[in-house]
Structures are given as C-alpha cells and as structure tokens.
Design a protein around this motif. Structure first.
Motif, short mmCIF file in Angstrom:
data_model
loop_
_atom_site.label_atom_id
_atom_site.label_comp_id
_atom_site.label_asym_id
_atom_site.label_seq_id
_atom_site.Cartn_x
_atom_site.Cartn_y
_atom_site.Cartn_z
N PRO A 1 97.77 -13.01 -43.88
CA PRO A 1 98.95 -12.52 -44.62
C PRO A 1 99.97 -13.62 -44.91
O PRO A 1 100.45 -13.73 -46.05
CB PRO A 1 99.53 -11.45 -43.67
N GLU B 1 95.32 -11.73 -50.34
CA GLU B 1 94.68 -11.94 -49.04
C GLU B 1 93.17 -12.06 -49.18
O GLU B 1 92.52 -12.78 -48.42
CB GLU B 1 95.06 -10.81 -48.09
N TYR C 1 88.85 -10.88 -41.93
CA TYR C 1 89.99 -10.14 -42.46
C TYR C 1 90.64 -9.27 -41.39
O TYR C 1 91.30 -8.28 -41.72
CB TYR C 1 89.54 -9.28 -43.65
N THR D 1 94.40 -8.71 -41.74
CA THR D 1 94.73 -7.76 -42.80
C THR D 1 94.44 -6.33 -42.36
O THR D 1 95.24 -5.42 -42.60
CB THR D 1 93.90 -8.09 -44.06
N ASP E 1 97.10 -5.27 -39.95
CA ASP E 1 98.35 -5.06 -40.67
C ASP E 1 98.36 -3.68 -41.34
O ASP E 1 99.37 -2.96 -41.32
CB ASP E 1 98.53 -6.16 -41.71
N ASP E 2 97.21 -3.30 -41.87
CA ASP E 2 97.12 -2.01 -42.58
C ASP E 2 97.15 -0.81 -41.64
O ASP E 2 97.47 0.30 -42.07
CB ASP E 2 95.85 -1.98 -43.44
N SER F 1 90.90 -2.26 -46.70
CA SER F 1 90.44 -2.79 -45.42
C SER F 1 89.78 -1.74 -44.54
O SER F 1 89.01 -2.08 -43.63
CB SER F 1 91.61 -3.41 -44.66
#
Length: 414
Positions: A58, A68, A252, A255, A258-259, A381
């Motif tokens: 990120p 990303e 990833y 990411t 984060d999601d 994601s």
C-alpha cells in the motif's frame, strides 16, 4: 533456493593426508561458523529482498503513483530476473573464483535495493528489482555449494543447514521487521536498511570467507532428460502449482489484510506466519528422512486449511491470526520437502532436476505476482484464498497419486 551443486570432482576431494578443511589427520573437525554465518546472512538478504514488498504494497503504490496490483509486479519482475538468468549466468561464470562471484552477487543487492529505495519512477523501480533477481540467481546457484566446500565431509550437511537458516529467519523476523520499519518510518527506509546490512556483509565476506577456484570446464547437463525419469515430472508439477498458489496470496497479503481491516497489523500477522514457518522447518528437518510423503500431504492440507479460514472467516481477527499460523506451519518446510523429493526421484539426473525445480519455482513466483494482480483488479483481494484452494486441489491429487515415484511411501535407501 539453490540450483546445481557448486563443486567438481577434483575440488570436492581433499588433499591426501589431510581433512577436507585442511586440518591434519586426527585433529578435531569443526564448522567454520563465522564464515558460514556470513553465507547465512547472504541467504537472509536474498530471501528478504525477494519478499519485502509483500508487507509494503500500500505505501509503495502510493509513492510510485501506481495501483497495488502494479506494485505487486515488483515481486514478479524479481522472480523473472532469477528464472531467466540463473542457469545461463551460472554457466557463464562457472570458472570465476567463488569469492569474486559471491561478492559480485551481494554487491548487486546493494545497488538494486538502493535504487529501489530512492526511486520515484515505477519503471526504474522495476529495473532495479529485475537486477536484484539476477543477483539472486547468481547467489542461489552458489551459496549451498559454497557452504558445502567450507566444511569437512562429515559436517557438510550441517554447514548447508547453517547457511540456509537465513531463509526462515527472513520469513519469521525479516519481513515483519521490514514491514514494521516501513510502517513507522516509510517503506524506503526498509530498503535502505537492507543496503546498510549488505555493505556490512561485503566487508564480512571479504575478511572471513575463504576463496575457492571455479568449476572446471565440462559438458552441460541435458535438462530434458530428467523429465523422463519416473517421479520427476510429478514433483515439478507440484512445485509449479504449490508455489503459484502461495505467491498469489503472499505477494498481496498486505492488501488482503488492509481490505479486512487489519492493515495496521500486517507486521504481526507476518510474524505469526514466520514463527509457524520456523516450527515447520524444524519438524520437517526432524522427520523428513522417513516421512517425506506424509509431510508433503500434511503441508498441502495445512496451507489449504489456512486459506479456507481466510476465505470464509476473515471477519474474525483471532481467526486471521490462526489462519496465518496454519499457513506458515504448512509452508515452512515445503522448499526442503520438494528439493529432497526431486533429488530422490532424479537419481543420476538429480542435478538437472534440481535446476529445473529452481527455474519453475521462480516462474511460479512471477506467475503468482501477475495472477494476483489480475485477480485484485478484476475481482478483489477476497478472491486470493479461494484461488489458493482451487490450485491446491490438483497438488494434493498428484502427491497422493505419486505413491511409487515422486512422493513414495518409502524413500530410497530408508
């Protein structure tokens, strides 16, 4: 991961009347730990340079002004650099003095990580990451064989184990520490810290690691011949698909976290993953001699279990950490299991089979970076753990089916 052993018949044989490390007969043999720890640090830098972007996507994407998914291709281009150049460059530098080659590879990391840290242009960052992958190809082809040549024959296995300890340390401590540093001070400082460590390592190698001559000229192995050996193709298939599945999620993971609302805890989740990987490596090291098949099946199921938890229960913070533990427990020993399996299956063609495994490993990493980016842009994601489950299904089928060759119920010689 290493490619073909970096020794020749003449170089591997000690002078008559002496031990392999030059000690007089009867003198106690011991590992040259200071030199081996320098090699372990080189392995650590190689592994950490490869995986560090996973925890920093990120913040890197924001500074580089790309998505990303595009930033995730920094993992892809690194793997491509290794996959495309490892075998030809290893052949081209076969006659180089070993210390000169090692210093060249390590210096490549210093340059690549410095450029990555200061670059504000996506294209330049990708070039730097490709150079880092090329340096990794040289390093992996060299390090295991170098460690072997440093030690007396009875201790060569332990010497390789010491040198390769840099891999689990990078996973368990390096990536979480780099992610934490990147979160607190900025991702560029994480790469600059790698440069600083690499400069120290260059001095360390120069002072502590003995030199060896390069390999003698000889015919190049015919790679495709190994594919005709029973069991080799099965191990290579498992390698390609298993590593692809792992990379799609790992590249990833910042990411993904984060999601699901855990972006600030990426370093802790990776720490749990790394600690579980260390435990996995210890278990595999203790049991692989007699239980390679069972351990490979267990590893596949554990990674699948972790992915299943992330797929359906990622709204629970505690279960995300549990999933990371399952994933690490399954994944940590996979490199050892697959390298051992392909060496067993390859027999006289083991060197060629190992080189093919390393190339496919990096092709899978590159493919994982591309596939993960496409999935992120098109679905999101939350598709990552489901994709892992889909890919691990044929892996499990092939491992279970390869009972006679590839992943036999009884290892040769046991």
């Amino acid at each position: 991961m290493s490619t073909t052993p970096d020794t020749t018949a003449t170089e591997a044989s000690p002078p008559k009347g002496s031990t392999p490390d030059g000690a007089p007969p009867g003198e106690a043999q011991k590992l040259p730990l200071f030199a081996l720890l320098a090699l372990a640090t080189a392995v650590f830098i190689t592994s950490l340079t490869e995986t560090l972007p996973a925890g920093l996507l990120p913040s890197m994407s924001g500074d580089l002004n790309v998505s990303e998914a595009a930033t995730g291709q920094t993992v892809t281009i690194y793997a491509l650099g290794t996959a495309l150049t490892a075998i030809p460059l290893t052949a081209a530098t076969a006659r180089w003095r070993r210390k000169r080659l090692l210093l060249t590879a390590v210096a490549g990391f210093a340059v690549a990580n410095t450029v990555t840290a200061v670059s504000s242009e996506y294209g330049l960052t990708m070039v730097a990451r490709f150079v880092a992958g090329v340096a990794a190809g040289l390093a992996w082809a060299l390090l295991a064989g170098y460690a072997r040549r440093l030690a007396p024959v009875p201790l060569q296995g332990k010497a390789i184990a010491v040198a390769m300890a840099g891999i689990p340390v990078a996973l368990s401590l390096g990536v979480p520490a780099g992610t934490f540093l990147g979160t607190q001070l900025g991702w560029r400082w994480a790469f600059l810290s790698m440069t600083a460590l690499t400069v120290v390592l260059l001095v360390w190698i120069s002072a502590a690691v003995p030199d060896f001559p390069g390999q003698e000229a000889g015919p190049r192995p015919k790679m495709l011949r190994a594919l005709k050996v029973s069991g080799v193709s099965a191990v290579l298939f498992v390698t390609l698909v298993f590593v692809l599945a792992h990379t799609i999620l790992y590249a990833y993971i910042a990411t993904f976290l984060d999601d699901v609302g855990l972006g600030d805890s990426a370093d802790l989740v990776l720490l749990v993953f790394g600690a579980a990987s260390l435990l996995s490596i210890w278990i595999v090291g203790a049991q692989i001699h007699r239980r390679l098949r069972q351990l490979t099946i267990a590893s596949t199921l554990l990674v699948a279990a972790g992915a299943a938890v992330l797929a359906v229960l990622s709204d629970s913070t505690a279960l995300v950490y549990a999933a990371a533990a399952l994933w690490g427990l399954g994944w940590g020993g996979v490199p050892t299991l697959l390298q051992t399996a392909v060496a067993d299956a390859g027999g006289e063609e083991a060197d060629s089979a190992q080189a093919m495994l390393v190339t496919l490993w990096n092709v899978a990493m590159a493919g994982g970076g591309v596939a993960g980016g496409l999935l992120l842009d098109s679905i999101g994601s939350d598709s990552f753990p489901w994709t892992v489950l889909v890919l691990l299904a044929p892996v499990l089928v092939v491992v279970v089916a390869s009972r006679a060759h590839g992943f036999p119920a009884r290892r040769p010689g046991v």
